[in-house]
Every structure is written in structure tokens, then in C-alpha cells.
Design an enzyme around this catalytic site. Structure first.
Site, short mmCIF file in Angstrom:
data_model
loop_
_atom_site.label_atom_id
_atom_site.label_comp_id
_atom_site.label_asym_id
_atom_site.label_seq_id
_atom_site.Cartn_x
_atom_site.Cartn_y
_atom_site.Cartn_z
N GLY A 1 70.64 14.77 -19.86
CA GLY A 1 71.32 13.34 -20.27
C GLY A 1 70.77 12.96 -21.78
N LYS A 2 71.31 11.79 -22.15
CA LYS A 2 70.97 11.39 -23.50
C LYS A 2 71.54 9.79 -23.51
CE LYS A 2 68.71 13.03 -27.11
NZ LYS A 2 67.96 14.50 -26.99
N GLY A 3 70.64 9.07 -24.37
CA GLY A 3 71.24 7.78 -24.58
C GLY A 3 70.84 7.25 -25.95
#
Ligand code: NAD
Length: 430
Positions: free
Chosen positions: A116-118
């Protein structure tokens, strides 16, 4: 943790769409595997992307709206895992690409996570600490339904660190009325962080270089090294290459330029100098100052790009004289640069192995949080070494067993196989 100076962390190059680069890398590796069409779509695209507005009150009472994202790329091997970036260049495409790279990085070092990444599109130096806290808590509130120790575990990335992780943890725990340090990693030690986390990325870069030289039948002791980017990853790698392997760090750079001494720099002393002055340039013990492009062209045994994405394009790659590249940064070579270096027989040991120490020790942090039992640093470093050495062996086995053009494709072959196995074992929901 001090906020990094924004000028130090440029966004990905405008010319190269990072999501397209990721998809190209997956296609390149999938060509060596028997991947069904449905599985290929999953391998190349995120499962979901949150794109949201954060409306936050500034110190003067006005309201400002920030765009924020979280991409959950693939959860077949475990909870989504990946950092949160604060930078004006954050876009949906960038976050999607970075989340995909996390899937394959976790798979290559065989830790039980998806990717994931944000990020928030923000220039953080324009805001006060109380404003940044409100912005972070607003983002954490938006993330709350998505994140959790068994679902999605954020971590620091560009312009975020322990402070932001602690705010996210506190917001989550307050809203959930619980204590759950494993909801996020990269925390301060007193808030459930792991020993060895700060050095972990540079340590995996050093270990990858050690294994690479051994594999190539070369002596790492005395090998000359140039490091592009003297921040957390690059400076720790340089110091460990020097102190643990006896390598000869001859050049290092940051956004101010490069310093060079053919007879060797003292990596620790240069870092202390940079901590004091904010730049490597001006370090009086160095014989010469160079531009960053001149550093990349030095005739050294090992080049460690540790600055930013897409730092070396095809033109710069044609100038590279190093024999071996070990990537500490994420995606420092454009796909075209990869092609040029493969043609020039430069061995490139890819980021998804060489900088995986960060996420691997994040995994150890999460394990310690779940067990509520904390390890001494020696154990962290031993477990990290075991993961990196085993991953290195898997990578070179795949390189030799498949007719792949380079080690990066071999790394993706290993990683994709692992993700596919988990997908196939899970079966399909009717
Ligand atoms: P950092 O901000 O601490 O260091 C980056 C360094 O690069 C700074 O010294 C900066 O001056 C320098 N730099 C910027 N532009 C440059 C240029 N054009 N030429 C030369 N130097 C330049 O960041 P970091 O945490 O060390 O991260 C560096 C890279 O490593 C990033 O790609 C990051 O995604 C990757 N990475 C870091 C970690 C980690 O745990 N820190 C983990 C995995 C990957």
C-alpha cells in the site's frame, strides 16, 4: 524527527509516469512466467484507491482543503503495507505506483505483507507544527476505516517520520478506544518502535553490496564507492560499507553537489559535517567538489543511487563507469536507463531487494508490537541479515534459471511467483 527540507526531496520526474513504469516492469517479468490474463490484471492494478479531501483549519482561522490518497494495491500475501508521503508532487498515479512496488518488495524478501502507499499533496514546510498535526489527524480519521494491524499498516515516507506516525497511532487508538501500536510502523521507540529501524535501509543496501561482490567474485574490501544522495539511506549505507566491509567511499553527494577524494572520504565525518551545515559541499577534507552528474560518471567499483526516483535516465546511464549499482533509492533508474546499463554489462542490484531493510524491520516492529515483546538491536540486525541474504540467493537463482535481461526482472519474477501462489491458493470467490 526533524522535517526534511523540501528542496531535498523532489517528486518523481514529470516525464515518466511512475504507474506506467511499474506496469512495464511487471509485463517484462510476466513474459517469463505463465500468467493467466485475469491474474495479470490483478498484478498490474490496485485493488482500491482512496482519494479524498481533508478540510483543515489553519492557524489564522481560515480553512484549506488538501488532496490525500491511500492505495491498497494487493493483499494476497497479507495486510497492505507502505508509507505515507507529504509532498506537493503527490498524485494518484504516484501513490498507485509506489503501492505496487511495495507488493513486490515485500514478496521478494518474503515478508507476509501486501502493498500500500498513501500521501497528501502538500508542501509541509509552508505549515506550522500545529497545522501539520491537524492535517495528519484529519488524514488518520479518513484512513481509520481502512487501516488496522491486520488490514493496512502505514509507515513513514518522504517528509514524514516518527512524529507523524505517533499522531496517526494516537488518532486511531483514540477513535477505536484501544491500544494498537501495530497499526503503524516507524514509531518512536517509546511508542512501540523497533531498535535498528533508522539504519535498516542502509543496512540492507550494505548487505546487498556485500552479497553482490561475493557473487561476482570481487573483493568488497577496498572497493571504491560513490553515493548519490547523502540522507538517511545513503549515509547509513556509506558508513556501514566503510566500517563493516572496509570499502573505500570516495564520493558522496546531496542536492548541494558532490565531494570527492580519490584516496577516500571518512563517511562518518562527512555525515557529521552535513548534520552541522546542512550540506556535504564545503567539507574541507575532500580533495575536490564535483557536480552530481560528474559523481555518476566516476570510474568506481560501486555506485549507490540513494537520492530520488528517476534520478538516472538513459543519457546519464551512458556516462556511468561503475561496474556495479546497488539501488538504495526507490526507482532511481528509468526503464530506458536500465536498458542502457544492461547493454553495458553493468550489474544493477534492484531497489526492491537493496532497500527492503526498511520494510523488513517495519515487519519486525509489527511482530514485536503484536507480541508486546521487544528485541535487542542485535536480534533485529541478525534477522534482517538472514532475510536479505536469503532473498539475494533467491534472486540470483532466478537470474540464472531464466533468460532474463537483468537482475530487476529476475527480482520481479521471484516476487510475482510468490504473489500468484497466494492468489491461486486463495481461490476465486464465486
Ligand atoms: P532523505 O531525504 O533522508 O535523503 C535524500 C538525500 O538525497 C538528501 O541528502 C538530498 O539532499 C539528496 N538529494 C536530493 N536531490 C538530489 C540530487 N539531485 N542529487 C543528489 N542528491 C540529491 O531520504 P531517504 O530516506 O534517505 O530516502 C532516499 C531514497 O531512499 C528515496 O528514494 C526513498 O524512497 C528511498 N527509501 C528510503 C527508505 C528509508 O527507510 N529511509 C526506505 C526505502 C527506500
Amino acid at each position: 524527527m526533524l522535517m526534511r527540507r523540501l528542496a531535498d526531496v523532489p517528486a518523481m520526474s514529470e516525464e515518466v509516469n511512475p504507474f506506467e513504469s511499474l506496469q512495464e516492469q511487471i509485463d517484462d517479468a510476466a513474459a517469463f512466467l505463465d500468467v493467466a490474463a485475469d491474474a495479470l490484471v490483478r498484478l498490474k492494478n490496485p485493488e482500491r484507491v482512496l482519494e479524498t479531501n481533508l478540510t483543515v483549519e489553519l492557524d489564522d482561522g481560515s480553512l484549506e482543503v488538501f488532496r490525500a490518497y491511500r492505495s491498497q494495491f494487493n493483499g494476497d500475501r497479507g495486510p497492505y503495507k507502505g508509507g505515507i508521503r507529504y509532498h506537493p508532487g503527490v498524485t494518484r498515479a504516484e501513490v498507485k505506483a509506489l503501492s505496487g512496488w511495495m507488493v513486490y518488495k515485500c514478496a521478494v524478501v518474503d515478508i507476509p505483507y501486501g502493498g500500500g502507499k498513501g500521501g497528501i499533496a502538500i508542501d509541509p514546510i509552508q505549515y506550522s507544527d500545529p497545522e501539520l498535526e491537524r492535517i495528519t489527524r484529519s488524514f488518520a480519521t479518513e484512513l481509520r476505516p481502512l487501516i488496522g494491524a491486520d488490514t493496512d499498516i502505514p509507515a513513514p515516507d518522504v517528509n514524514t517520520g516518527r512524529r507523524e506516525m505517533n499522531w496517526i497511532k494516537d488518532t486511531y487508538e483514540t477513535l477505536e478506544n484501544t491500544t494498537e501500536p501495530g497499526v503503524i510502523t516507524g514509531k518512536a521507540i517509546d511508542s512501540g518502535g523497533s531498535r535498528g529501524r533508522v539504519e535498516a535501509t542502509g543496512r540492507s543496501t550494505m548487505l546487498t553490496a556485500r552479497e553482490a561482490f561475493d557473487y561476482l567474485g570481487r573483493d568488497v574490501a577496498g572497493a571504491t564507492v560513490a553515493v548519490q544522495g547523502y540522507g538517511n539511506a545513503g549515509s547509513v549505507a556509506a558508513k556501514l560499507l566503510e566500517s563493516e566491509l572496509g570499502a573505500n567511499v570516495v564520493a558522496v553527494s546531496d542536492s548541494s553537489g558532490a565531494v570527492y577524494d580519490q584516496s577516500g572520504l571518512d563517511a562518518h565525518a562527512v555525515k557529521e559535517y552535513k548534520n552541522r551545515t546542512g550540506a556535504v559541499t564545503g567539507y574541507a577534507e575532500a580533495a575536490e567538489e564535483l557536480t552530481n552528474d560528474e559523481l555518476l560518471a566516476l570510474d568506481v567499483d560501486l555506485l549507490v543511487p540513494a537520492a530520488l526516483e528517476n534520478a538516472i535516465d538513459a543519457d546519464l546511464a551512458r556516462e556511468v563507469s561503475a561496474d556495479v549499482i546497488v539501488e538504495a533509492a526507490n526507482g532511481p533508474l528509468t526503464p530506458d536507463a536500465d536498458d542502457v546499463l544492461a547493454e553495458s554489462d553493468v550489474y544493477v542490484f534492484p531497489d526492491i531487494l537493496a532497500n527492503a531493510g526498511g520494510v523488513t524491520v517495519s515487519y519486525f516492529e509489527w511482530v514485536q508490537n503484536r507480541q508486546r515483546f521487544y528485541w535487542p538491536e542485535e536480534r533485529v540486525n541478525e534477522e534482517l541479515e538472514r532475510h536479505i541474504v536469503e532473498a539475494f540467493e533467491g534472486l540470483v537463482d532466478a537470474y540464472e534459471a531464466n533468460d532474463v535481461p537483468n537482475l530487476r526482472t529476475a527480482a520481479y519474477v521471484v516476487a510475482i511467483q510468490r504473489v500468484l501462489e497466494a492468489y491461486e491458493e486463495g481461490g476465486t470467490w464465486p
